[in-house]
Write an enzyme that holds these catalytic residues in place. Structure first.
Site, mmCIF file in Angstrom:
data_model
loop_
_atom_site.group_PDB
_atom_site.id
_atom_site.type_symbol
_atom_site.label_atom_id
_atom_site.label_comp_id
_atom_site.label_asym_id
_atom_site.label_seq_id
_atom_site.Cartn_x
_atom_site.Cartn_y
_atom_site.Cartn_z
ATOM 1 C CB ALA A 258 40.274 44.723 67.791
ATOM 2 C CB CYS A 266 48.638 27.120 63.225
ATOM 3 S SG CYS A 266 50.274 26.003 63.530
HETATM 4 P P1 NAD Z 1 57.833 23.286 59.120
HETATM 5 O O1 NAD Z 1 57.449 23.342 57.679
HETATM 6 O O2 NAD Z 1 58.610 24.071 59.792
HETATM 7 O O3 NAD Z 1 58.597 21.961 59.267
HETATM 8 C C1 NAD Z 1 58.354 20.614 58.604
HETATM 9 C C2 NAD Z 1 59.654 19.754 58.275
HETATM 10 O O4 NAD Z 1 59.508 18.496 57.989
HETATM 11 C C3 NAD Z 1 60.562 20.569 57.341
HETATM 12 O O5 NAD Z 1 61.974 20.814 57.992
HETATM 13 C C4 NAD Z 1 60.816 19.558 56.012
HETATM 14 O O6 NAD Z 1 62.087 19.432 55.446
HETATM 15 C C5 NAD Z 1 60.646 18.239 56.897
HETATM 16 N N1 NAD Z 1 60.197 17.002 56.187
HETATM 17 C C6 NAD Z 1 59.090 16.635 55.327
HETATM 18 N N2 NAD Z 1 59.108 15.618 54.769
HETATM 19 C C7 NAD Z 1 59.878 14.913 55.573
HETATM 20 C C8 NAD Z 1 60.314 13.331 55.756
HETATM 21 N N3 NAD Z 1 59.717 12.741 54.905
HETATM 22 N N4 NAD Z 1 61.132 13.080 56.461
HETATM 23 C C9 NAD Z 1 61.876 14.156 57.450
HETATM 24 N N5 NAD Z 1 61.521 15.167 57.248
HETATM 25 C C10 NAD Z 1 60.717 15.769 56.332
HETATM 26 O O7 NAD Z 1 56.505 22.817 59.738
HETATM 27 P P2 NAD Z 1 55.988 23.102 61.338
HETATM 28 O O8 NAD Z 1 55.848 24.545 61.429
HETATM 29 O O9 NAD Z 1 57.010 22.432 62.279
HETATM 30 O O10 NAD Z 1 54.637 22.058 61.395
HETATM 31 C C11 NAD Z 1 54.769 20.958 61.427
HETATM 32 C C12 NAD Z 1 53.228 20.315 61.440
HETATM 33 O O11 NAD Z 1 52.776 20.755 63.048
HETATM 34 C C13 NAD Z 1 52.268 20.712 60.522
HETATM 35 O O12 NAD Z 1 51.307 19.944 60.504
HETATM 36 C C14 NAD Z 1 51.531 21.940 61.556
HETATM 37 O O13 NAD Z 1 50.320 22.382 61.070
HETATM 38 C C15 NAD Z 1 51.564 21.373 63.005
HETATM 39 N N6 NAD Z 1 51.761 22.249 63.920
HETATM 40 C C16 NAD Z 1 52.796 23.550 63.673
HETATM 41 C C17 NAD Z 1 52.583 24.630 65.069
HETATM 42 C C18 NAD Z 1 53.299 25.707 64.710
HETATM 43 O O14 NAD Z 1 53.161 26.678 65.434
HETATM 44 N N7 NAD Z 1 54.107 25.808 63.529
HETATM 45 C C19 NAD Z 1 51.903 24.271 65.902
HETATM 46 C C20 NAD Z 1 51.149 22.999 66.213
HETATM 47 C C21 NAD Z 1 51.149 22.216 65.185
#
Ligand code: NAD
Length: 435
Positions: A258, A266
């Site tokens: 808790a 996420c």
């Molecule tokens: P983030 O925001 O840390 O990174 C995303 C990156 O993508 C940014 O640096 C941004 O500048 C770049 N970007 C955006 N458009 C772009 C393009 N056209 N070309 C190149 N780069 C581009 O995001 P994150 O936390 O890494 O999450 C990414 C995805 O993974 C999301 O869908 C998230 O839900 C999923 N996800 C995240 C986690 C987590 O723990 N952070 C875990 C599982 C899944």
């Protein structure tokens, strides 16, 4: 394999560095030049245990590099991962702006690729049908390629921030959502060294597995938090209840702690996106709505506990230990500390915050006074609120804390301190689910 990874955030960077470590040639791509410069200089743009070492080893053996020259790099690769962000729209639904622009870039890059074969794997968390109905048509339209020239897959990422490198290197399962043999062949090759269960399915199933998993875990947290609030009313220690519940193999002992609620990039976003998608599909989910509602009010219990002990909050000096949404990360997205701090400030408290890694990021959310060390934050405080159970805090010497403080109230939003020792040291100690 020659791989490009679009998006050098948490997922893209960890994925890229891990794939480079396992012998692939990887180029991590991003629009933000400073991130790419950091990466190429061996500096991790985010804090994640073990990540910087992995980056350095990838740069050294020339398996890893970063670039902003997106289309040229995609053209020179065989496989592209899409790891761009999928934030929430104002109504909670998924914002596909980055997915669409990434797909368009891939399409433009492929138009000028000589060898007509390329696999695209979506790793970003997207609502069911996105890969088939948004990513694929955009790439086909922009590239002019035929369907059979493309491999299309969806491979959800299950890493946990704080242990992302370990999770990526030792996944407990791999979901391979594929639409064709090319994507299946490439994914099998990519993950052949892992012995964990591998599930083959269609992309929309893979997309849903990710959302349903995150929503289930978030619902488990909100349920546990409600039960813990109830156990407080009855003078029952919820940790003992959790122990009893967790012995049932159908329940499992995990995710029964808790606390002040869930945060991060996420759970809140994904539950909101699934709730919005279910509404759009006219199968409105009461469970998802309740999961979010409990999570909004849960941090306020921490403030209520502080108020009950301090009498008036106005003018009181409150040290908030922990600003990141969980330990071992600098990520403050949707952190419950923000809700607690805003509420305490609203009531007139003077806040001094501290976090081992998350202070710079938190400063962009709420401009509070920060202390350089935990002990400096505690100095002269009337009350301590523990919001992130960093080891650095839970291992503090209680006697030293007591000597530095002005008051003796400790509110534990994470059950990180030891109740017996806290009380023996003379603290007025209260935690969620303590009884
Ligand atoms: P983030 O925001 O840390 O990174 C995303 C990156 O993508 C940014 O640096 C941004 O500048 C770049 N970007 C955006 N458009 C772009 C393009 N056209 N070309 C190149 N780069 C581009 O995001 P994150 O936390 O890494 O999450 C990414 C995805 O993974 C999301 O869908 C998230 O839900 C999923 N996800 C995240 C986690 C987590 O723990 N952070 C875990 C599982 C899944």
């Amino acid at each position: 394999m020659n791989i490009t990874v679009m998006g050098t955030g948490y997922v893209g960077l960890v994925t890229g560095a891990t794939l480079a470590y396992t012998g692939n040639k990887v180029v991590c791509l991003d629009l933000i030049e400073s991130k790419i410069n950091d990466l190429n200089n061996g500096i991790s743009p985010i804090f994640e245990p073990g990540l910087e070492d992995l980056i350095k080893s990838g740069l050294k053996n020339k398996n890893l590099r970063g670039s902003t020259d997106i289309e040229n790099c995609i053209r020179e690769s065989d496989l592209t991962f899409i790891c761009v962000g999928t934030p929430s729209n104002k109504d909670g639904s998924i914002d596909l702006t980055y997915i669409k622009s990434a797909s368009a870039s891939i399409g433009r890059a492929l138009r000028a690729k000589e060898e007509h074969e390329h696999t695209i794997i979506v790793k970003s968390t997207v609502v069911p049908l996105t890969t088939e109905e948004v990513v694929l048509p955009t790439i086909m339209k922009k590239s002019g390629w035929k369907r059979e020239q493309l491999g299309i897959g969806m491979n959800p990422e299950f890493l946990r921030e704080g242990s992302a490198v370990k999770d990526a290197q030792n996944p407990d399962r791999i979901v391979m959502g594929v639409s064709d043999d090319m994507a299946l062949k490439q994914m099998k090759k990519l993950y052949e060294m892992h012995n964990c269960p591998k599930q083959k399915c269609i992309p929309r199933t893979a997309e849903f597995i990710k959302y349903a998993s995150n929503s289930f875990l978030a619902a488990k947290i909100s349920f546990v938090n409600e039960m813990a609030n109830l156990s407080n009313e009855w003078g029952i220690d919820f940790e003992e209840v959790a122990e009893g519940m967790g012995s049932d193999s159908r329940i499992s002992p995990l995710f029964l702690r808790a606390g002040a609620g869930f945060g991060g990039s996420c759970f809140p976003k994904d539950v909101k996106a699934l709730a919005a998608a279910s509404k759009k599909n006219k199968v409105e989910s009461k469970m998802l709505k309740a999961t979010l509602e409990v999570n909004e009010t849960q941090p306020l219990n921490v403030v209520r506990m502080a108020e009950e002990r301090l009498g008036v909050i106005k003018g009181k000096r409150v040290a908030v230990l922990g600003l990141a949404f969980k330990p071992d990360t600098d990520d403050v997205r949707e952190t419950r500390s923000e809700v607690v701090i805003n509420e305490l400030m609203e009531k007139g408290a003077l806040i001094i915050g501290h976090d081992p890694k998350g202070m710079a990021n938190f400063k962009k959310l709420v401009d509070i006074e920060m202390a350089e060390t935990a002990m400096a934050a505690i100095k002269d405080a009337d009350c301590i609120v523990l919001m992130t159970e960093w080891k650095e805090y839970t291992e503090l010497n209680y006697k030293n804390i007591k000597e530095e403080m002005n008051g003796n109230v400790v509110i534990d939003g994470r059950r990180g301190f030891n109740q017996k020792r806290m009380e023996e040291t003379g603290f007025d100690y209260k935690a969620i689910g303590l009884g």
